[in-house]
Design an enzyme around this catalytic site. Structure first.
Site, PDB file in Angstrom:
ATOM      1  N   HIS A  50       9.120  -3.376   3.611  1.00  0.00           N
ATOM      2  CA  HIS A  50       8.721  -3.629   2.219  1.00  0.00           C
ATOM      3  C   HIS A  50       9.945  -3.980   1.369  1.00  0.00           C
ATOM      4  CE1 HIS A  50       5.532  -0.590   3.472  1.00  0.00           C
ATOM      5  NE2 HIS A  50       4.790  -1.610   3.097  1.00  0.00           N
ATOM      6  N   MET A  75       0.838  -1.198   0.000  1.00  0.00           N
ATOM      7  CA  MET A  75       0.000   0.000   0.000  1.00  0.00           C
ATOM      8  C   MET A  75       0.876   1.252   0.000  1.00  0.00           C
ATOM      9  SD  MET A  75      -3.422  -0.961   2.089  1.00  0.00           S
ATOM     10  CE  MET A  75      -2.791  -0.689   3.723  1.00  0.00           C
ATOM     11  N   GLU A  91      11.885  -0.178   5.106  1.00  0.00           N
ATOM     12  CA  GLU A  91      12.805  -1.314   4.976  1.00  0.00           C
ATOM     13  C   GLU A  91      12.076  -2.664   5.035  1.00  0.00           C
ATOM     14  OE1 GLU A  91      16.169  -1.874   4.416  1.00  0.00           O
ATOM     15  OE2 GLU A  91      16.131   0.187   3.717  1.00  0.00           O
ATOM     16  N   GLN A 131      -2.763 -12.060   8.062  1.00  0.00           N
ATOM     17  CA  GLN A 131      -2.927 -11.833   6.620  1.00  0.00           C
ATOM     18  C   GLN A 131      -2.200 -12.923   5.826  1.00  0.00           C
ATOM     19  OE1 GLN A 131      -2.785  -7.870   4.509  1.00  0.00           O
ATOM     20  NE2 GLN A 131      -0.675  -8.515   4.220  1.00  0.00           N
ATOM     21  N   SER A 148       4.054   1.482   7.970  1.00  0.00           N
ATOM     22  CA  SER A 148       3.744   2.770   7.332  1.00  0.00           C
ATOM     23  C   SER A 148       3.017   3.687   8.296  1.00  0.00           C
ATOM     24  CB  SER A 148       2.880   2.542   6.087  1.00  0.00           C
ATOM     25  OG  SER A 148       3.514   1.637   5.219  1.00  0.00           O
ATOM     26  N   GLY A 171       4.784 -10.254   4.304  1.00  0.00           N
ATOM     27  CA  GLY A 171       5.560 -10.115   5.533  1.00  0.00           C
ATOM     28  C   GLY A 171       4.901 -10.836   6.701  1.00  0.00           C
TER      29      GLY A 171
HETATM   30  P1  AMP Z   1       1.417  -2.911   3.502  1.00  0.00           P
HETATM   31  O1  AMP Z   1       1.954  -1.886   2.573  1.00  0.00           O
HETATM   32  O2  AMP Z   1       1.361  -2.463   4.920  1.00  0.00           O
HETATM   33  O3  AMP Z   1       0.141  -3.540   3.007  1.00  0.00           O
HETATM   34  O4  AMP Z   1       2.493  -4.084   3.530  1.00  0.00           O
HETATM   35  C1  AMP Z   1       2.883  -4.724   2.343  1.00  0.00           C
HETATM   36  C2  AMP Z   1       3.644  -5.971   2.694  1.00  0.00           C
HETATM   37  O5  AMP Z   1       4.806  -5.628   3.457  1.00  0.00           O
HETATM   38  C3  AMP Z   1       2.815  -6.932   3.573  1.00  0.00           C
HETATM   39  O6  AMP Z   1       3.031  -8.268   3.128  1.00  0.00           O
HETATM   40  C4  AMP Z   1       3.391  -6.702   4.940  1.00  0.00           C
HETATM   41  O7  AMP Z   1       3.275  -7.819   5.796  1.00  0.00           O
HETATM   42  C5  AMP Z   1       4.850  -6.406   4.627  1.00  0.00           C
HETATM   43  N1  AMP Z   1       5.461  -5.671   5.728  1.00  0.00           N
HETATM   44  C6  AMP Z   1       5.005  -4.525   6.301  1.00  0.00           C
HETATM   45  N2  AMP Z   1       5.796  -4.168   7.330  1.00  0.00           N
HETATM   46  C7  AMP Z   1       6.770  -5.116   7.416  1.00  0.00           C
HETATM   47  C8  AMP Z   1       7.892  -5.313   8.287  1.00  0.00           C
HETATM   48  N3  AMP Z   1       8.173  -4.472   9.284  1.00  0.00           N
HETATM   49  N4  AMP Z   1       8.670  -6.396   8.079  1.00  0.00           N
HETATM   50  C9  AMP Z   1       8.391  -7.259   7.071  1.00  0.00           C
HETATM   51  N5  AMP Z   1       7.356  -7.124   6.219  1.00  0.00           N
HETATM   52  C10 AMP Z   1       6.554  -6.074   6.388  1.00  0.00           C
END
Ligand code: AMP
Length: 283
Positions: free
Chosen positions: A35, A28, A33, A151, A184, A145
């Protein structure tokens, strides 16, 4: 790096050479780091990498959270370019949910607990968008992640149930030096809240330490975490869980493995984090 919006443009590039493997990282935006660790893993394991950036409105249960969600698109694209990403896909709402859109993907049991119980409609929004993202990109592998542990479990169930033709790769949580899981939403914390936000890591770490010392009772592990959160004036627990790592059903009594997970409001910002005890699922 190519930047495209429409599904047609995406498909044309993805299938230009059908022999190539593609790694897909759905995001999103507001990249950090965490991502980028997924992007690097995808880069290492595939010939091509596609990253989507789409703030999916239908997975937000609170309008204020959606409105406040950061959207630094130019910065995100520069970060992806620097990581050697081949294709950035930035669809808008009219592309993802055009007029007349009327399909939803619903995963049942595993979405009813934890985040699902506290955020009505959240996982219906997640699985619907992820199914569409998968159909559009048709990746060889998709990277998620462990930060969003439920999720990952929900998407794993969906991939299995719908026989999606891809390999799901779940990557470890990336943390700030003081232990706060990167998110984020962290940019929305003020200085005092940012300091208080380490309570999630502190609570999880205390339970992990108790586990190492031989504590096996799920209720007492939850109690350790809950007491630390209650001691932090700026924090309010939404849930504190020690659950089966596969079914996410809350555990009672002694256990030999568990997913410890927390959702905690720090000021106005809701943060989640987790740690696994014992052998990871699938082992
Ligand atoms: P989001 O943009 O929040 O939807 O996250 C996109 C992807 O990045 C998802 O699969 C999250 O689980 C992963 N993600 C977000 N934060 C982290 C983190 N701190 N460590 C590892 N993966 C992450």
């Amino acid at each position: 790096m190519q930047i495209v919006k429409s599904v047609e443009q995406l498909r044309a590039l993805r299938w230009a050479d059908p022999a190539l493997t593609w790694g897909f990282v759905p995001t999103m935006g507001a990249l950090h780091e965490g991502h980028l660790s997924l992007v690097r893993r995808a880069r290492a394991e595939n010939a091509r990498v596609v990253v989507s950036i789409f703030v999916n409105p239908i997975q937000f249960d609170r309008p204020d959270d959606l409105a406040a969600y950061p959207r630094p698109l130019e910065r995100d694209l520069a970060l992806l370019e620097a990581e050697g990403v081949d294709l950035a896909w930035t669809p808008d709402e009219a592309i993802m949910y055009p007029p007349g859109f009327q399909t939803a993907v619903l995963v049942e049991e595993v979405t009813r607990l934890l985040e699902g119980a506290h955020r009505p409609g959240h996982f219906r929004g997640v699985t619907t968008v992820v199914a569409k993202l998968f159909n559009a990109t048709q990746p060889t592998r998709a990277y998620f992640g462990q930060k969003d542990a439920q999720q990952a479990a929900v998407v794993r169930q969906m991939v299995r149930d719908l026989a999606s033709n891809l390999e799901l790769v779940v990557c470890p949580i990336v943390r700030e030096p003081d232990g706060l899981a990167m998110s984020s939403r962290n940019v929305r914390l003020n200085t005092r809240e940012r300091a208080a936000a380490t309570v999630l890591y502190r609570a999880l770490s205390a339970a992990v330490e108790a586990w190492r010392q031989g504590e096996r009772d799920a209720g007492r592990l939850r109690g350790i975490m809950r007491r630390l959160i209650e001691a932090e004036p700026l924090a309010r627990a939404d849930y504190v869980s020690a659950a089966d790592p596969v079914t996410l059903v809350e555990l009672e009594g002694d256990t030999d493995r568990a997913l410890l997970s927390l959702a905690v409001f720090v000021g106005p910002v809701r943060l989640i984090d987790n740690m696994l005890l014992g052998d990871p699922p699938g082992s």
